[in-house]
Design a protein around this motif. Structure first.
Motif, PDB file in Angstrom:
ATOM      1  N   PRO A 156       1.045  -1.437   0.026  1.00  0.00           N
ATOM      2  CA  PRO A 156      -0.203  -0.277  -0.076  1.00  0.00           C
ATOM      3  C   PRO A 156       0.325   1.132   0.241  1.00  0.00           C
ATOM      4  O   PRO A 156       1.766   1.189   0.781  1.00  0.00           O
ATOM      5  N   TYR A 157       0.793   2.501  -0.577  1.00  0.00           N
ATOM      6  CA  TYR A 157       0.688   3.474  -0.437  1.00  0.00           C
ATOM      7  C   TYR A 157      -0.306   4.785  -0.025  1.00  0.00           C
ATOM      8  O   TYR A 157      -1.322   4.320   0.028  1.00  0.00           O
ATOM      9  N   LEU A 158       0.463   5.248   0.256  1.00  0.00           N
ATOM     10  CA  LEU A 158      -0.377   6.422   1.204  1.00  0.00           C
ATOM     11  C   LEU A 158       0.089   7.829   0.912  1.00  0.00           C
ATOM     12  O   LEU A 158       1.424   8.181   0.919  1.00  0.00           O
ATOM     13  N   ASP A 159      -0.394   8.581   1.519  1.00  0.00           N
ATOM     14  CA  ASP A 159      -0.374   9.835   0.848  1.00  0.00           C
ATOM     15  C   ASP A 159      -0.013   9.975   2.676  1.00  0.00           C
ATOM     16  O   ASP A 159      -0.508  10.648   3.373  1.00  0.00           O
ATOM     17  N   ARG A 160       1.032  11.316   2.393  1.00  0.00           N
ATOM     18  CA  ARG A 160       1.802  11.981   3.200  1.00  0.00           C
ATOM     19  C   ARG A 160       1.142  13.534   3.427  1.00  0.00           C
ATOM     20  O   ARG A 160       2.254  14.343   3.486  1.00  0.00           O
ATOM     21  N   HIS A 161       0.136  13.360   3.808  1.00  0.00           N
ATOM     22  CA  HIS A 161      -0.249  14.593   4.396  1.00  0.00           C
ATOM     23  C   HIS A 161       0.423  15.313   5.708  1.00  0.00           C
ATOM     24  O   HIS A 161       1.254  14.588   6.034  1.00  0.00           O
ATOM     25  N   SER A 162      -0.061  16.548   5.528  1.00  0.00           N
ATOM     26  CA  SER A 162       0.838  17.630   6.160  1.00  0.00           C
ATOM     27  C   SER A 162       1.004  16.548   8.228  1.00  0.00           C
ATOM     28  O   SER A 162      -0.461  16.778   8.652  1.00  0.00           O
ATOM     29  N   GLY A 163       1.477  16.576   8.534  1.00  0.00           N
ATOM     30  CA  GLY A 163       1.308  15.670  10.189  1.00  0.00           C
ATOM     31  C   GLY A 163       0.663  14.341  10.583  1.00  0.00           C
ATOM     32  O   GLY A 163       0.977  13.995  11.637  1.00  0.00           O
ATOM     33  N   ALA A 164       1.573  13.388   9.148  1.00  0.00           N
ATOM     34  CA  ALA A 164       0.675  12.369   9.427  1.00  0.00           C
ATOM     35  C   ALA A 164       1.737  11.681  10.427  1.00  0.00           C
ATOM     36  O   ALA A 164       3.257  11.479  10.740  1.00  0.00           O
ATOM     37  N   THR A 213       2.727  -7.970  15.058  1.00  0.00           N
ATOM     38  CA  THR A 213       1.772  -8.293  15.248  1.00  0.00           C
ATOM     39  C   THR A 213       0.816  -7.138  15.678  1.00  0.00           C
ATOM     40  O   THR A 213       0.966  -5.643  16.095  1.00  0.00           O
ATOM     41  N   GLY A 214      -0.800  -7.465  15.481  1.00  0.00           N
ATOM     42  CA  GLY A 214      -1.597  -6.306  15.936  1.00  0.00           C
ATOM     43  C   GLY A 214      -2.349  -5.851  15.007  1.00  0.00           C
ATOM     44  O   GLY A 214      -2.149  -5.943  13.665  1.00  0.00           O
ATOM     45  N   ALA A 215      -1.454  -4.312  14.531  1.00  0.00           N
ATOM     46  CA  ALA A 215      -1.545  -3.586  13.425  1.00  0.00           C
ATOM     47  C   ALA A 215      -1.060  -2.484  13.083  1.00  0.00           C
ATOM     48  O   ALA A 215      -0.126  -1.929  14.103  1.00  0.00           O
ATOM     49  N   ALA A 216      -0.545  -1.438  12.192  1.00  0.00           N
ATOM     50  CA  ALA A 216      -0.291  -0.546  12.236  1.00  0.00           C
ATOM     51  C   ALA A 216      -1.466   0.476  11.755  1.00  0.00           C
ATOM     52  O   ALA A 216      -1.772   0.185  10.887  1.00  0.00           O
ATOM     53  N   THR A 217      -1.357   1.538  12.489  1.00  0.00           N
ATOM     54  CA  THR A 217      -2.232   2.613  12.728  1.00  0.00           C
ATOM     55  C   THR A 217      -1.259   4.138  11.746  1.00  0.00           C
ATOM     56  O   THR A 217      -0.273   4.213  12.755  1.00  0.00           O
ATOM     57  N   VAL A 218      -1.997   4.476  11.227  1.00  0.00           N
ATOM     58  CA  VAL A 218      -1.939   5.867  10.287  1.00  0.00           C
ATOM     59  C   VAL A 218      -2.545   6.791  10.338  1.00  0.00           C
ATOM     60  O   VAL A 218      -4.119   6.543  10.150  1.00  0.00           O
ATOM     61  N   ARG A 219      -2.247   8.255  10.613  1.00  0.00           N
ATOM     62  CA  ARG A 219      -2.885   9.311  11.353  1.00  0.00           C
ATOM     63  C   ARG A 219      -2.618  10.403  10.642  1.00  0.00           C
ATOM     64  O   ARG A 219      -1.849  10.853  10.655  1.00  0.00           O
ATOM     65  N   TRP A 220      -3.724  10.974  10.154  1.00  0.00           N
ATOM     66  CA  TRP A 220      -3.659  12.493   9.529  1.00  0.00           C
ATOM     67  C   TRP A 220      -4.486  13.108   9.956  1.00  0.00           C
ATOM     68  O   TRP A 220      -5.951  13.204   9.797  1.00  0.00           O
ATOM     69  N   PRO A 221      -4.204  14.224  11.398  1.00  0.00           N
ATOM     70  CA  PRO A 221      -4.858  14.429  12.279  1.00  0.00           C
ATOM     71  C   PRO A 221      -5.216  15.707  11.179  1.00  0.00           C
ATOM     72  O   PRO A 221      -6.383  16.348  11.740  1.00  0.00           O
ATOM     73  N   ASN A 222      -4.677  16.172  10.789  1.00  0.00           N
ATOM     74  CA  ASN A 222      -5.697  17.582   9.706  1.00  0.00           C
ATOM     75  C   ASN A 222      -6.345  17.694   8.974  1.00  0.00           C
ATOM     76  O   ASN A 222      -7.771  18.047   8.644  1.00  0.00           O
ATOM     77  N   GLU A 223      -6.337  16.012   8.508  1.00  0.00           N
ATOM     78  CA  GLU A 223      -8.122  15.533   7.952  1.00  0.00           C
ATOM     79  C   GLU A 223      -8.778  14.881   9.111  1.00  0.00           C
ATOM     80  O   GLU A 223      -9.688  14.765   8.213  1.00  0.00           O
ATOM     81  N   GLY A 224      -8.853  14.525   9.623  1.00  0.00           N
ATOM     82  CA  GLY A 224      -9.249  13.857  11.155  1.00  0.00           C
ATOM     83  C   GLY A 224      -9.514  12.574  10.394  1.00  0.00           C
ATOM     84  O   GLY A 224     -10.482  11.681  10.274  1.00  0.00           O
ATOM     85  N   ARG A 225      -8.692  12.027   9.686  1.00  0.00           N
ATOM     86  CA  ARG A 225      -8.392  10.146   9.313  1.00  0.00           C
ATOM     87  C   ARG A 225      -8.207   9.894   9.650  1.00  0.00           C
ATOM     88  O   ARG A 225      -6.733   9.652  10.082  1.00  0.00           O
ATOM     89  N   GLY A 226      -8.005   8.326   9.887  1.00  0.00           N
ATOM     90  CA  GLY A 226      -6.672   7.613  10.421  1.00  0.00           C
ATOM     91  C   GLY A 226      -7.298   6.525   9.102  1.00  0.00           C
ATOM     92  O   GLY A 226      -8.169   5.435   8.199  1.00  0.00           O
ATOM     93  N   LEU A 227      -5.639   5.243   9.128  1.00  0.00           N
ATOM     94  CA  LEU A 227      -6.436   3.771   8.687  1.00  0.00           C
ATOM     95  C   LEU A 227      -5.063   2.773   9.072  1.00  0.00           C
ATOM     96  O   LEU A 227      -4.614   3.143   9.802  1.00  0.00           O
TER      97      LEU A 227
END
Length: 292
Positions: A156-164, A213-227
């Motif tokens: 997977p490729y992810l956008d590098r939004h500011s503050g990620a 194990t478990g998961a990786a969590t990516v957050r984009w706080p300025n967009e109010g979203r995560g994955l």
């Protein structure tokens, strides 16, 4: 690549678009119009232009495309010049066939029968959308006449939004040489440590992490979203690629260490040797995380 219809799946606010002819790659995964993965762009004949692509029959790099197994030497094509190694197998560079499809799920297959390379296999992907989650099963069956080492994963490729930010549960990292080939497994050093949430811009990585194990969590706080990016017990390694100065980064659940086929005698590389007819199956899940 041959033009072929795209596969579009929808469930609630999720929409997935997959390109069977383009390496069986994901073109986009959106939740309510927000791109959870970096949407495909540029020259769509180029596999790395897509949002995510399958890794089979191995992930990462095999040094100079050479390895020995059970007393026989093999040379793989160098498939991504000027990269000096064989990388990520060849499923991502082939055309897949849709086996089934409905509104929320699809299955596709890839047959590799080239006799001039050592791997002969049948691979498949199964995509399933549920509430807020994409589940991707990837599997491979050895269709050759001898046992061979196999691996699988997704890119997977992810956008590098500011503050990620990124956070993941891992226990060690494979150090690399100057050509990015894995060489030594060590405890995670501070410069590579994202076991506690860390800003993506603080990291510069192209490494494979073990003990995922478990998961990786990516957050984009300025967009109010995560994955949330999770792998099942088969996909227990994680490639993290954060290139300085680029507008994207990658978080990739995979089954084994890079160049594992050239580390005989080790039992910590995640290598899976499949006899003729045997299969290896792993599942990645991507879950949308609205941030409150």
């Amino acid at each position: 690549m041959v033009e072929a219809p795209l596969v579009t799946l929808r469930h609630g606010s999720l929409e997935l678009v997959v390109d069977p002819a383009g390496g069986g790659a994901i073109r986009s995964l959106r939740d309510g119009g927000f791109d959870l993965l970096r949407a495909s762009r540029g020259d769509l004949r180029d596999p790395i232009a897509h949002a995510s692509f399958p890794l089979v029959p191995f992930a990462g790099r095999i040094q100079h495309g050479r390895f020995s197994f059970e007393g026989q030497d093999y040379q793989l094509p160098l498939n991504f010049l000027p990269e000096p190694h064989a990388i990520h197998g060849d499923g991502w560079m082939g055309s897949w066939t849709v086996a089934s499809q409905d509104e929320t799920s699809a299955a596709m297959v890839f047959h590799h029968e080239h006799r001039w390379v050592p791997f002969r296999y049948r691979a498949w992907q199964r995509f399933q959308l549920t509430d807020g989650t994409l589940r991707v099963e990837i599997g491979v069956r050895n269709t050759g006449e001898r046992a061979m080492p196999f691996g699988i994963g997704h890119h997977p490729y992810l956008d590098r939004h500011s503050g990620a930010t990124i956070q993941a549960e891992v226990d060690s990292v494979w150090l690399t040489d100057a050509t990015k080939v894995s060489t030594e497994r060590v405890p995670v050093p501070p410069w590579a440590d994202f076991r506690a949430e860390r800003k993506v811009d603080e990291l510069a990585l192209d490494h494979i992490f073990a003990g995922f194990t478990g998961a990786a969590t990516v957050r984009w706080p300025n967009e109010g979203r995560g994955l949330r990016i999770a792998g099942d017990p088969v996909l227990n390694h994680l490639i993290v690629y954060i290139p300085p100065g680029e507008d994207h980064f990658c978080v990739e659940p995979i089954s084994h260490a890079g160049n594992a086929v050239n580390m005989p005698g080790r039992n910590d590389t995640g290598t899976h040797v499949l006899a003729p007819g045997e299969e290896l199956v792993g599942t990645m899940t991507l879950t949308s995380l609205p941030l409150n």
